[in-house]
Scaffold this active site. Sequence first.
Site, PDB file in Angstrom:
ATOM      1  N   PHE A  54       0.856  -1.185   0.000  1.00  0.00           N
ATOM      2  CA  PHE A  54       0.000   0.000   0.000  1.00  0.00           C
ATOM      3  C   PHE A  54       0.897   1.242   0.000  1.00  0.00           C
ATOM      4  O   PHE A  54       1.891   1.296   0.730  1.00  0.00           O
ATOM      5  CB  PHE A  54      -0.880  -0.034   1.255  1.00  0.00           C
ATOM      6  N   ASP A  73       2.230  -5.693   7.694  1.00  0.00           N
ATOM      7  CA  ASP A  73       1.038  -4.845   7.726  1.00  0.00           C
ATOM      8  C   ASP A  73      -0.167  -5.774   7.587  1.00  0.00           C
ATOM      9  O   ASP A  73      -0.301  -6.497   6.591  1.00  0.00           O
ATOM     10  CB  ASP A  73       1.108  -3.834   6.574  1.00  0.00           C
ATOM     11  N   TYR A 113     -10.337  -0.265  11.051  1.00  0.00           N
ATOM     12  CA  TYR A 113     -11.579   0.209  10.428  1.00  0.00           C
ATOM     13  C   TYR A 113     -11.926  -0.573   9.168  1.00  0.00           C
ATOM     14  O   TYR A 113     -12.787  -0.185   8.415  1.00  0.00           O
ATOM     15  CB  TYR A 113     -11.487   1.712  10.110  1.00  0.00           C
ATOM     16  N   LYS A 114     -11.233  -1.701   8.903  1.00  0.00           N
ATOM     17  CA  LYS A 114     -11.608  -2.529   7.758  1.00  0.00           C
ATOM     18  C   LYS A 114     -12.474  -3.675   8.290  1.00  0.00           C
ATOM     19  O   LYS A 114     -13.612  -3.450   8.662  1.00  0.00           O
ATOM     20  CB  LYS A 114     -10.373  -2.955   6.992  1.00  0.00           C
ATOM     21  N   ARG A 142     -13.242  -3.922  -6.305  1.00  0.00           N
ATOM     22  CA  ARG A 142     -12.876  -4.729  -5.136  1.00  0.00           C
ATOM     23  C   ARG A 142     -14.103  -4.977  -4.255  1.00  0.00           C
ATOM     24  O   ARG A 142     -14.838  -4.049  -3.932  1.00  0.00           O
ATOM     25  CB  ARG A 142     -11.808  -4.001  -4.330  1.00  0.00           C
TER      26      ARG A 142
END
Length: 359
Positions: free
Chosen positions: A75, A146, A171-172, A318
């Site tokens: 990322f 990560d 928060y995912k 996605r």
Amino acid sequence: MLRDEWGRMLITAWNRAGWMAAPARVGARIGRLVGAAPGTITMGDTLSVKIFQALAAGLALRPGRRVVLSDSGNFPTDLYMAQGLLRMLRQGHELRIVPPEAVAGALSDEVAALLLTHVDYRTGRMHDMAGLTRAARDAGAVAIWDLAHSAGAVPVDLAGSGAEFAAGCTYKYLNGGPGAPAFIYVRPDLADTIEPALAGWLGHAAPFAFEPDYRPAPGVERMRVGTPPVLQMAVLDAALDVWDGVAMADIRARSVALSERFVAGVAAACPALTLASPPDPVARGSQVSFRHENGYAIIQALIARGVIGDFRAPDILRFGIAPLYVGTAEIDRAIDALAEVMARAAWDRPEFHARAAVT
Ligand SMILES: *Cc1c(COP(=O)(O)O)cnc(C)c1O
């Protein structure tokens, strides 16, 4: 919490409601989901900051080496934080970025730290965390993982892997809400020896002694920086309740079944979409991605039909498969909506092409 703790206890809630201890307590709840023992995770800041801290500590453990190894699937913020840190250090470090499949072969005695995201944010391709961590150790490098798209999505065995550091956002798949605090893990045998690059007062051994000089707190608590986001932590704490009694192995089985159903359904109904994720579920996290040149407009048309996915530039659609609360009926509805949008080119309307700031 807002009424009784914030509203009535005011600052006494730091003690009486346990606000100061919340990062360790909530960290232990996340630890259960990623294979980390209580006392090895603390919470705070955002994932970008936690990556910076982990990499700074990792490089200090390998003072004779000058390469940070990462991959092109990482990322961007992880790469940016590494670039910024290396620039600031001015010690001649190099960030070396190789294709994901070339990581193992690129480990050498130059590599100080291996900095990888476990599950690729675009394609869902999942690295072999145990194998690559072992390879890093054999090469004398520290491993930093990560777990943004792993925590709550796939089983992770942090302690078993032997990785030195890991960090993730909440928060995912963990539903902590936008701005929820990140988590950081430090392997317990190292936690008392690393020197925090961000020496904040709440990572001090005695913050309320207000000493002029920094002394790190014992263990992973030294990775705390400033005042914890108490309100966001309360939201996250409540969001974690749905995980009580849930086994990640069951989540994984359900995730694979739902993902396979989605992949097969879309392949049958939408021949114009190309699978961007690994076809083998063993090599995939809990998301499924497709490629299409009009991916942005297709996602907008789906959102208008109540099926909310992400677009990731340049051409990725996605879909996060969150098996704790997504079921087969929703998978089938998403397939039907996608089929309808594709068959009638329903995406090809001006309002679906207009790019918003956040995609
Ligand atoms: C979402 C995500 C981030 C976001 O970092 P923040 O500092 O929380 O904005 C970082 N890394 C990866 C791999 C991500 O998927």
